[in-house]
Design a protein around this motif. Structure first.
Motif, PDB file in Angstrom:
ATOM      1  N   GLN A 136      47.914  21.945  44.745  1.00  7.92           N
ATOM      2  CA  GLN A 136      48.291  21.001  43.694  1.00  7.92           C
ATOM      3  C   GLN A 136      48.116  21.620  42.306  1.00  7.92           C
ATOM      4  O   GLN A 136      48.995  21.495  41.450  1.00  7.92           O
ATOM      5  CB  GLN A 136      47.467  19.728  43.810  1.00  7.92           C
ATOM      6  N   ASP A 137      47.010  22.292  42.071  1.00  5.85           N
ATOM      7  CA  ASP A 137      46.774  22.919  40.771  1.00  5.85           C
ATOM      8  C   ASP A 137      47.776  24.042  40.495  1.00  5.85           C
ATOM      9  O   ASP A 137      48.259  24.199  39.372  1.00  5.85           O
ATOM     10  CB  ASP A 137      45.351  23.470  40.680  1.00  5.85           C
ATOM     11  N   ALA A 141      50.822  24.309  41.769  1.00  2.62           N
ATOM     12  CA  ALA A 141      52.130  23.693  41.523  1.00  2.62           C
ATOM     13  C   ALA A 141      52.222  23.202  40.084  1.00  2.62           C
ATOM     14  O   ALA A 141      53.235  23.383  39.410  1.00  2.62           O
ATOM     15  CB  ALA A 141      52.370  22.551  42.505  1.00  2.62           C
ATOM     16  N   LYS A 142      51.150  22.612  39.614  1.00  4.04           N
ATOM     17  CA  LYS A 142      51.126  22.112  38.238  1.00  4.04           C
ATOM     18  C   LYS A 142      51.171  23.274  37.241  1.00  4.04           C
ATOM     19  O   LYS A 142      51.908  23.227  36.253  1.00  4.04           O
ATOM     20  CB  LYS A 142      49.868  21.277  37.999  1.00  4.04           C
ATOM     21  N   ALA A 143      50.421  24.318  37.494  1.00  2.00           N
ATOM     22  CA  ALA A 143      50.337  25.449  36.566  1.00  2.00           C
ATOM     23  C   ALA A 143      51.633  26.243  36.488  1.00  2.00           C
ATOM     24  O   ALA A 143      51.991  26.760  35.430  1.00  2.00           O
ATOM     25  CB  ALA A 143      49.187  26.371  36.971  1.00  2.00           C
ATOM     26  N   SER A 160      54.755  25.068  37.601  1.00  2.00           N
ATOM     27  CA  SER A 160      55.940  24.184  37.610  1.00  2.00           C
ATOM     28  C   SER A 160      56.808  24.392  38.845  1.00  2.00           C
ATOM     29  O   SER A 160      57.988  24.072  38.839  1.00  2.00           O
ATOM     30  CB  SER A 160      56.783  24.371  36.339  1.00  2.00           C
ATOM     31  N   PHE A 184      55.698  21.339  44.805  1.00  2.00           N
ATOM     32  CA  PHE A 184      54.517  21.336  45.670  1.00  2.00           C
ATOM     33  C   PHE A 184      54.842  21.947  47.029  1.00  2.00           C
ATOM     34  O   PHE A 184      54.074  22.757  47.553  1.00  2.00           O
ATOM     35  CB  PHE A 184      54.006  19.893  45.837  1.00  2.00           C
TER      36      PHE A 184
END
Length: 61
Positions: free
Chosen positions: A42-43, A45-47, A49, A52
């Protein structure tokens, strides 16, 4: 002259494609590095872009 304009457009499209592929490869390399640092899917994917699902599949490789 029309042929030259078309060739120039094709060249610009090729350059844009190359840049996009380079950015995508950089995101994947960053994601792999973040995995080695112990970050969660999750982290990462967020970092990066990245979707997921794509990060999760990358972890399984």
């Amino acid at each position: 002259m029309l042929k030259e304009a078309r060739l120039l457009d094709e060249r610009r499209e090729g350059i844009a494609e190359g840049i996009a592929k380079g950015k995508a490869n950089e995101k994947l390399a960053t994601a792999k590095h973040l995995f080695s640092m112990g970050l969660s899917v999750q982290d990462i994917a967020k970092a990066t872009s990245l979707p997921f699902e794509q990060v999760e599949a990358l972890k399984e490789e």
